[in-house]
Design a protein around this motif. Structure first.
Motif, PDB file in Angstrom:
ATOM      1  N   THR A 168      19.539   9.908 -37.360  1.00 31.70           N
ATOM      2  CA  THR A 168      18.843  10.248 -38.603  1.00 31.70           C
ATOM      3  C   THR A 168      18.165   9.041 -39.258  1.00 31.70           C
ATOM      4  OG1 THR A 168      20.773   9.835 -40.025  1.00 31.70           O
ATOM      5  CG2 THR A 168      20.592  12.019 -39.013  1.00 31.70           C
ATOM      6  N   GLY A 169      18.559   7.836 -38.852  1.00 26.18           N
ATOM      7  CA  GLY A 169      18.007   6.633 -39.477  1.00 26.18           C
ATOM      8  C   GLY A 169      18.782   6.168 -40.692  1.00 26.18           C
ATOM      9  N   GLU A 170      19.897   6.836 -41.011  1.00 30.00           N
ATOM     10  CA  GLU A 170      20.687   6.457 -42.186  1.00 30.00           C
ATOM     11  C   GLU A 170      21.206   5.017 -42.048  1.00 30.00           C
ATOM     12  OE1 GLU A 170      24.574   8.033 -44.761  1.00 30.00           O
ATOM     13  OE2 GLU A 170      23.945   9.088 -42.940  1.00 30.00           O
ATOM     14  N   ASN A 171      20.997   4.250 -43.098  1.00 33.59           N
ATOM     15  CA  ASN A 171      21.479   2.858 -43.217  1.00 33.59           C
ATOM     16  C   ASN A 171      20.812   1.881 -42.240  1.00 33.59           C
ATOM     17  OD1 ASN A 171      23.187   3.641 -45.260  1.00 33.59           O
ATOM     18  ND2 ASN A 171      25.044   3.606 -44.015  1.00 33.59           N
ATOM     19  N   ILE A 172      19.713   2.269 -41.625  1.00 36.82           N
ATOM     20  CA  ILE A 172      19.017   1.324 -40.736  1.00 36.82           C
ATOM     21  C   ILE A 172      18.483   0.133 -41.538  1.00 36.82           C
ATOM     22  CG2 ILE A 172      17.005   1.003 -39.238  1.00 36.82           C
ATOM     23  CD1 ILE A 172      19.279   2.408 -37.848  1.00 36.82           C
ATOM     24  N   ASP A 173      18.040   0.382 -42.776  1.00 36.81           N
ATOM     25  CA  ASP A 173      17.593  -0.731 -43.620  1.00 36.81           C
ATOM     26  C   ASP A 173      18.724  -1.725 -43.864  1.00 36.81           C
ATOM     27  OD1 ASP A 173      14.928  -0.135 -43.923  1.00 36.81           O
ATOM     28  OD2 ASP A 173      15.187   0.990 -45.788  1.00 36.81           O
ATOM     29  N   GLU A 174      19.951  -1.213 -44.047  1.00 37.08           N
ATOM     30  CA  GLU A 174      21.095  -2.097 -44.252  1.00 37.08           C
ATOM     31  C   GLU A 174      21.366  -2.936 -43.002  1.00 37.08           C
ATOM     32  OE1 GLU A 174      20.801   0.885 -45.323  1.00 37.08           O
ATOM     33  OE2 GLU A 174      21.426   0.909 -47.427  1.00 37.08           O
ATOM     34  N   LEU A 175      21.191  -2.331 -41.826  1.00 35.11           N
ATOM     35  CA  LEU A 175      21.370  -3.082 -40.583  1.00 35.11           C
ATOM     36  C   LEU A 175      20.291  -4.153 -40.449  1.00 35.11           C
ATOM     37  CD1 LEU A 175      22.764  -3.614 -37.913  1.00 35.11           C
ATOM     38  CD2 LEU A 175      21.457  -1.715 -36.896  1.00 35.11           C
ATOM     39  N   ARG A 176      19.054  -3.800 -40.768  1.00 33.87           N
ATOM     40  CA  ARG A 176      17.990  -4.813 -40.745  1.00 33.87           C
ATOM     41  C   ARG A 176      18.316  -5.961 -41.698  1.00 33.87           C
ATOM     42  NH1 ARG A 176      14.250  -0.395 -41.423  1.00 33.87           N
ATOM     43  NH2 ARG A 176      13.453   0.316 -39.426  1.00 33.87           N
ATOM     44  N   GLY A 177      18.855  -5.610 -42.879  1.00 32.94           N
ATOM     45  CA  GLY A 177      19.206  -6.644 -43.851  1.00 32.94           C
ATOM     46  C   GLY A 177      20.262  -7.592 -43.323  1.00 32.94           C
ATOM     47  N   MET A 180      18.623  -9.799 -40.815  1.00 38.18           N
ATOM     48  CA  MET A 180      17.781 -10.802 -41.472  1.00 38.18           C
ATOM     49  C   MET A 180      18.610 -11.940 -42.052  1.00 38.18           C
ATOM     50  SD  MET A 180      14.421 -10.084 -41.444  1.00 38.18           S
ATOM     51  CE  MET A 180      13.717 -10.642 -42.991  1.00 38.18           C
ATOM     52  N   ASP A 181      19.791 -11.637 -42.571  1.00 42.93           N
ATOM     53  CA  ASP A 181      20.639 -12.681 -43.145  1.00 42.93           C
ATOM     54  C   ASP A 181      21.045 -13.708 -42.088  1.00 42.93           C
ATOM     55  OD1 ASP A 181      20.527 -11.567 -45.658  1.00 42.93           O
ATOM     56  OD2 ASP A 181      22.410 -10.474 -45.468  1.00 42.93           O
ATOM     57  N   ILE A 182      21.387 -13.239 -40.898  1.00 43.33           N
ATOM     58  CA  ILE A 182      21.745 -14.169 -39.818  1.00 43.33           C
ATOM     59  C   ILE A 182      20.513 -14.933 -39.339  1.00 43.33           C
ATOM     60  CG2 ILE A 182      22.560 -14.327 -37.426  1.00 43.33           C
ATOM     61  CD1 ILE A 182      24.455 -12.031 -38.001  1.00 43.33           C
ATOM     62  N   LEU A 183      19.403 -14.215 -39.167  1.00 43.11           N
ATOM     63  CA  LEU A 183      18.197 -14.867 -38.663  1.00 43.11           C
ATOM     64  C   LEU A 183      17.624 -15.874 -39.658  1.00 43.11           C
ATOM     65  CD1 LEU A 183      16.370 -11.926 -36.851  1.00 43.11           C
ATOM     66  CD2 LEU A 183      17.697 -13.791 -35.843  1.00 43.11           C
ATOM     67  N   LYS A 184      17.858 -15.669 -40.949  1.00 36.02           N
ATOM     68  CA  LYS A 184      17.395 -16.639 -41.940  1.00 36.02           C
ATOM     69  C   LYS A 184      18.067 -17.989 -41.711  1.00 36.02           C
ATOM     70  CE  LYS A 184      16.747 -17.362 -46.897  1.00 36.02           C
ATOM     71  NZ  LYS A 184      16.936 -16.791 -48.253  1.00 36.02           N
TER      72      LYS A 184
END
Length: 327
Positions: A168-177, A180-184
């Motif tokens: 469904t795509g639920e919480n995919i934004d949270e996974l991206r976040g 991003m925190d590690i990649l930063k």
């Protein structure tokens, strides 16, 4: 008072452009481990917004690394440690060690964090601690909070746990976040953001972070000076957003927008508003103005890029008035 400083702008612009260019010359490697029915392929496709990986693999033994590539991002489906034969074990362990991020998949609709999964997890974390635990298929399970609590306890509360539904795509934004925190920390976050389809949530995160930083600077100005030095924060935000939306911003345009934001009608109007609300508040007013200016600039740029508008000083002022009316 907030003022424009030419030297600060020049230094900030060159620094940010160099940082971005350095990132864009790199690649990002994800190692993904989990059962064949844990939704790894569909998660890849949700993350980047394109059909990169085949979905619907049949149960069976994975004996070697299977790679999916997307614009310089490599997703590698790796075998479970119990499935590695001696021929492939050295390559797989080396891959775990060198990967930028390991996505460790658990199936919320199955046996979560089984003894075999715990064994694999504990072995992997010895070579690489940049692990995100992805609890997938939450749309087909109950008591997700209890499952997260169980995983947290058995992973010693040291790793991000992101419950998602790759269907469904639920919480995919949270996974991206979380990614991003590690990649930063690895100076690869802008590269990842540029390569994926979904831009809005990342842009919002950057804008709010920049506005918060500007507000903090405004609240604690340089001793002995009444000038709030937020130029570098705004320039950094402009360059990142331009890279994210693949709309390169030339130095002169960045300078024009910075000056308009800091000393033009946008900045002056914001300062008057805050001063009326908090007369004589000093550093509090400075924080409100600095943060407000940066927020306005960021969302104006985001709106312009998403609607293919050429943003100049005049348009920035117009968008600011539009935001004012909406408030």
């Amino acid at each position: 008072m907030i003022q424009y400083n030419e030297e600060e702008f020049d230094n900030a612009y060159e620094t940010e452009i160099n940082l971005v260019n350095d990132q864009l010359g790199k690649e990002i490697v994800f190692a993904m481990i989990g059962d064949v029915n844990s939704g790894k392929s569909s998660t890849i496709n949700q993350l980047v917004g394109n059909n990169v990986a085949e979905v619907g693999a049949k149960p069976g033994e994975t004996v070697k690394i299977k790679r999916y590539s997307h614009k310089g991002i490599i997703f590698a489906d790796t075998p479970g440690l119990d499935d590695i034969n001696k021929k492939n074990s050295e390559e797989t362990y080396k891959f775990y060690k060198e990967a930028d991020i390991i996505l460790f998949f658990l199936n919320a609709a199955g046996t979560v964090f089984s003894d075999g999964e715990k064994k694999s997890f504990n072995e992997i974390k010895k070579s690489n601690k940049n692990i995100i635990i992805v609890l997938n298929k939450i749309d087909a399970a109950d008591d997700i909070a209890d499952l997260v609590s169980y995983i947290r306890k058995h992973s010693k509360n040291k790793f991000d746990i992101v419950p998602i539904s790759s269907r469904t795509g639920e919480n995919i934004d949270e996974l991206r976040g979380a990614i991003m925190d590690i990649l930063k920390r690895k100076k690869k976050d802008i590269l990842f953001a540029k390569k994926i389809k979904e831009k809005s949530a990342i842009a919002n995160k950057w804008i709010v972070a920049a506005a918060t930083s500007a507000g903090a600077v405004g609240a604690t100005p340089i001793p002995g000076s009444d000038i709030v030095p937020i130029t570098s924060i705004q320039v950094g935000l402009m360059v990142k957003l331009a890279t994210l939306y693949e709309k390169p911003i030339i130095k002169e345009r960045a300078k024009e927008l910075t000056i308009t934001s800091l000393t033009g009608n946008v900045g002056k109007s914001l300062f008057r508003q805050v001063a009326k609300l908090i007369p004589g508040a000093g550093s509090v007013a400075g924080a409100g103005v600095a943060g407000g200016m940066t927020l306005t600039l960021g969302y104006a740029l985001k709106y312009a890029y998403e609607h293919d508008i050429n943003l100049d000083a005049e348009t920035l002022g117009y968008l600011y008035k539009a935001y004012k009316k909406a408030d």
